[in-house]
Design a protein around this motif. Sequence first.
Motif, PDB file in Angstrom:
ATOM      1  N   ARG A  75      -5.963  11.385  -1.872  1.00 15.03           N
ATOM      2  CA  ARG A  75      -4.555  11.089  -1.571  1.00 15.03           C
ATOM      3  C   ARG A  75      -4.263  11.245  -0.089  1.00 15.03           C
ATOM      4  O   ARG A  75      -3.227  11.750   0.301  1.00 15.03           O
ATOM      5  N   ASP A  76      -5.223  10.856   0.751  1.00 18.77           N
ATOM      6  CA  ASP A  76      -4.994  10.959   2.186  1.00 18.77           C
ATOM      7  C   ASP A  76      -4.285   9.677   2.627  1.00 18.77           C
ATOM      8  O   ASP A  76      -4.906   8.740   3.125  1.00 18.77           O
ATOM      9  N   TYR A  77      -2.961   9.668   2.421  1.00 20.26           N
ATOM     10  CA  TYR A  77      -2.167   8.445   2.583  1.00 20.26           C
ATOM     11  C   TYR A  77      -2.437   7.724   3.893  1.00 20.26           C
ATOM     12  O   TYR A  77      -2.673   6.522   3.917  1.00 20.26           O
ATOM     13  N   THR A 104       0.832  -1.207   0.000  1.00 23.07           N
ATOM     14  CA  THR A 104       0.000   0.000   0.000  1.00 23.07           C
ATOM     15  C   THR A 104       0.860   1.248   0.000  1.00 23.07           C
ATOM     16  O   THR A 104       0.617   2.202  -0.743  1.00 23.07           O
ATOM     17  N   PHE A 105       1.867   1.218   0.852  1.00 20.43           N
ATOM     18  CA  PHE A 105       2.740   2.387   0.969  1.00 20.43           C
ATOM     19  C   PHE A 105       3.366   2.728  -0.376  1.00 20.43           C
ATOM     20  O   PHE A 105       3.346   3.881  -0.810  1.00 20.43           O
ATOM     21  N   LEU A 136       6.159  15.194   3.947  1.00 20.58           N
ATOM     22  CA  LEU A 136       6.293  14.579   2.631  1.00 20.58           C
ATOM     23  C   LEU A 136       7.597  14.975   1.950  1.00 20.58           C
ATOM     24  O   LEU A 136       7.938  14.443   0.899  1.00 20.58           O
ATOM     25  N   LEU A 149       0.761   3.994  -2.997  1.00 21.23           N
ATOM     26  CA  LEU A 149       0.321   5.360  -2.706  1.00 21.23           C
ATOM     27  C   LEU A 149       1.397   6.375  -3.043  1.00 21.23           C
ATOM     28  O   LEU A 149       1.144   7.393  -3.676  1.00 21.23           O
ATOM     29  N   HIS A 150       2.611   6.071  -2.606  1.00 20.43           N
ATOM     30  CA  HIS A 150       3.646   7.089  -2.772  1.00 20.43           C
ATOM     31  C   HIS A 150       4.175   7.183  -4.191  1.00 20.43           C
ATOM     32  O   HIS A 150       4.812   8.165  -4.556  1.00 20.43           O
ATOM     33  N   PRO A 192      -0.686  14.899  -2.383  1.00 21.93           N
ATOM     34  CA  PRO A 192      -1.670  15.334  -1.388  1.00 21.93           C
ATOM     35  C   PRO A 192      -1.562  16.821  -1.066  1.00 21.93           C
ATOM     36  O   PRO A 192      -2.572  17.480  -0.814  1.00 21.93           O
ATOM     37  N   GLN A 205      -3.811   3.916   4.192  1.00 22.37           N
ATOM     38  CA  GLN A 205      -2.986   2.919   4.872  1.00 22.37           C
ATOM     39  C   GLN A 205      -3.759   2.260   6.005  1.00 22.37           C
ATOM     40  O   GLN A 205      -3.836   1.045   6.094  1.00 22.37           O
ATOM     41  N   TYR A 247       6.271   5.675   9.902  1.00 20.84           N
ATOM     42  CA  TYR A 247       4.939   5.093   9.912  1.00 20.84           C
ATOM     43  C   TYR A 247       4.931   3.757  10.643  1.00 20.84           C
ATOM     44  O   TYR A 247       4.076   3.497  11.493  1.00 20.84           O
TER      45      TYR A 247
END
Lengths: 497, 287, 312
Positions: free
Chosen positions: C275-277, C23-24, C57, C27-28, C34, C281, C68
């Motif tokens: 994009r609210d990581y 996921t990380f 970021l 997303l990134h 974001p 997550q 994280y």
Amino acid sequence: MKRLVQLVALTGFLALSLATAQTTFTYAAQADAVGLSPVLTNDQVSSVANRHIYENLVRSDPDSGELVPWLAESWETPDENTWIFHLREGVTFHDGTPFNAEAVRATFERIRDPETASPRASIMAPVDQIEVVDELTLRITTNEPYGAFLAALSHTNAAIESPAAVEEYGDLMRNPVGTGPYRFENWVSGDRISLVANDEYWGTPAQIDRFEIVVIPDANTQIALLETGEVDLVDSLPPELLARVHQNPSMVVATEQGTPVRFLSFNFNEPLWQDERAREAIASAINAEVIVNLLGEVAYGSCSIVGPEVFGYVEGAEESCTPYNPEHAAELWSQVDARPVTLWVPNTENYPRAAQIIQGQLSQAGIDVSLNTVEWGAYLSATANYEQDLFLLGWSNVTGDGSELFYPNLHSDNIGSSNRSAYSNPEADALIDQSRETTDQDERERLIDEANRLMIADHAWVTLFHEVVLVAHSDRVQGVDVMPNGDWFISGATIAE
Amino acid sequence: MTTATGEPVARRMPVRLRRMFRSPHFVLGAGLVLILVVVAVFAPYLAPHDPYFQNYGAVLQPVGTAGHMLGTDQFGRDVLSRVIFGTRISLTVGVTSVALGLLVGVLLGLLAGYFRRLDRPIMMIVDVLIAFPGILLAIAIVAALGPGLENVILAVAFFSVPTFARITRASVLAVREEEYVAAAVALGSPTRRILLGSILPNIVSPILIYASLRLATSILTAATLSFLGLGAQPPTAEWGAMINDGRTYLYSARYLSIVPGIAIFVSVLAFNLLGDGLRDVLDPKTK
Amino acid sequence: MLQYTLRRLLEMVPVLFGVTVLTFLILHLAPGDPAVLIGGPTASAQDIENIRIRMGLDRPLYEQFFTYIAGLLQGDLGESLQRREAVSQMIAVRLPNTIFLAIASMVVTLIGVPLGVAAAVRRNGPVDLLLMNLSLAGVSIPNFWLGLLLIVFFAVDLQWLPAAGLAQPWWSVEGLRSVVLPAITLGTAGMALVARLTRSGMLEVLNNDYVRTARAKGLAERRVVYRHALRNTLIPVVTVLGLNFGALLGGAVVTETVFAINGIGRLTVDSILSRDYAVVQGCVIFIATMFVLVNLLVDLVYALLSPQLRYQ
């Protein structure tokens, strides 16, 4: 004195009605509010709530649209770089903290502080120093003359937060405390926000006791709930659903020609679009009237970049526009170094609809265009990186001031971020700079108009339409104030049982 | 479902052919799939109108209008023509994504099943992919790569991989100990020959059955992504996107959402029937 | 048994770690930023840079990842980038709706069991044919479309049931009424699948020796079916039901969207789009954990139901 009597009478009446029955007003929002700190948010739903919880030093008058004193009773500008604000006396925040010059200073400093990361810190960019003169007097000095300062101060982002609450919570995203006619009661994340009338309000207190904001993403459902009376007001309705609202005699549609503008623009980094003939070809191939007609009530036509409701618009600006002429477009297109082009389209609002019409019109002029519809999040990033060719976008003009439209979108200072066209025109830059610096409002209007005509003729943007702000509410509700920038207020509204 | 007998494939063929036409599911499924393929291939000849031609003089014409059997949409485009052209898109997306997922999945499954050392690491990856919520994975991939048909194909293929890998591995494990495999190993055949020549042909049945069922799921997933606004983008005549577009008219012109839904339903049903039929034919034990 | 449970729990760790990493990375590596989204179209380059710094970021990817993970190990799912609200709180608020919907659609799914039995006892009869063809249709129907059809007919035309949202509390008439359409939408495919499974399971069992013995002993057919056959059929059905429930807890994205239900699925999709990581997550980790846990639970139940499998 008479006012006071009225006030007392009104309060008495309110207390009476409170004892009998609570009145509740329910608004169906498309999405949940991002947060209830005005400094940190600028989405539409947060704005609706924040406009009722917080207040600004100045605001635009619902009737005239002029900027009028609000939490500031008056101001003076001893020289062009100094602003002195005299604040209203006897105002308190919902948590009991007194409203004073220190509170204003604290809020503005927080907007400026890079660590706050306010999305609109730029409204304080020209500010040099903020000093508290006395309890109710504030002096702000700017680095350069800041002609649009008052307009900027009316922006939601410049609303005043309670310094004591900020001290306590760090930020007010989930714990809003302002001076407005409604105070915060409860928030069920993703579902509803409840506000209640502020009994201690310094001005005329709100007459509706409770203000509920419920999240209803689907427009059809919104209308269905409006019909059953579970919801009292909806905004941002798609045009195709309006007929249904009109058919219902117990519904009121309030419209107001608005400040938001929707446009097509060019990636000026592309050699093709640096050629003025290519831009003119696109401009003359587009018949914006068809789009306006299709959108019906929610759009009105004007090819001016600065819309008729925006400060700096002068009647006749449209004379600089390129008339619709597909033959002329085809001829120009044959002269330039033509290639198939791609129109980038955000996948929200009315953009995909407008794009499909434009695609049809351009192909009639022999311009081969394919659409690239992109999800909003990726779109904002991609267009700031200039990956696009032609693109559609809008600007909602919260402050309703032409300089505030031109500077972020079309000034070369902002290439690489909000100037998504990468448009750079020294002549226009100079006019925009002057319009921002001059504090003489008549002179500003003249400068904005000149810049407007210049950029229309230069095809910086091809304006498609301006938005009509439209809210639909039940006829139980009276006195909703609808503003050209899309804000609306129920502070002065009443609701029948 | 994962039964695989050791017998070489070729000898059973005639029996299967006979069995094929006795399975009503197979006949119905294959028939429908054939029709879909014909519609997709000959779409330009079958469609009465250009599916992208806009006519503002005739928007939102109801079903049964002369010249527009299934009505027109908000741009005056012919719904029937759009549904016909949509067949092309759905079949293309379904077939390519399943082919991709099958290729990668079967390869992983073969490796995991045959080489004991690779089994653990590969199955670990497969477990992660399976624990990852399916549609969310697709949404995340599409969000990462941007909406659009190519990315939908990738996303849908991606989450077909783990199941293909599992089925293949299980079948390989069953076949590995069979005599003819042992014989091939004893004869010193190169590993690649053993895998592709001796093992793969004998595990085709479960893979084929799953591929057909997977086609159904893939068409459905792709349509779902488009419905959520993440797949095909306007003006593409894609069924899921058409339903999403028509959603606003649910109260006034509901055929805009109903008609393309029937198209999705029929094609998904066709591949499910075919998959079921194939199971009857190829894998009679589970019936 | 305890040892087995512990081993299975331990095996979850690498799987969940893999899900987190995946996921990380997705997303990134995604093109949207974001900070640009929070800033909106109006933000200046400086505004966006400030937002990026505030959210961390600007730091190298591995550093963000370790921060994280460090938080995660302490049970901290982090804070929404956009809303500055605790992710665990955002999930907790929506969990009851998701659970309610999952339970209600489980009820719909369970209807598949008697349908499967009915089909099996009348094998190849008209009831069997009808049910099996219906079940094939049930797995083929796009659920978002089914949801829209249900809304059109039951909410718009007949006005029997509400078209959106879940009413509180669940046990009230309003609450139950509000869950009917979404539960049917979400449960139909599962019901069809369960009916098919039950049928084939029953057919297998009905031909077994002990069932024949029971019949020979002159036990009533009904008793044979329900006492002896069904219990043994239930094992694979329970497996599927369990897996289904695990998926329901996170996979109701479409149903939650169509019926405007404030649940985990919609939260995840909305967060992906904004994009609210941290929220994405958190949701994915939560959903995957649920899925894996329910899986484990199913295996344990399985072991209990069929003792001969227990010590394998």
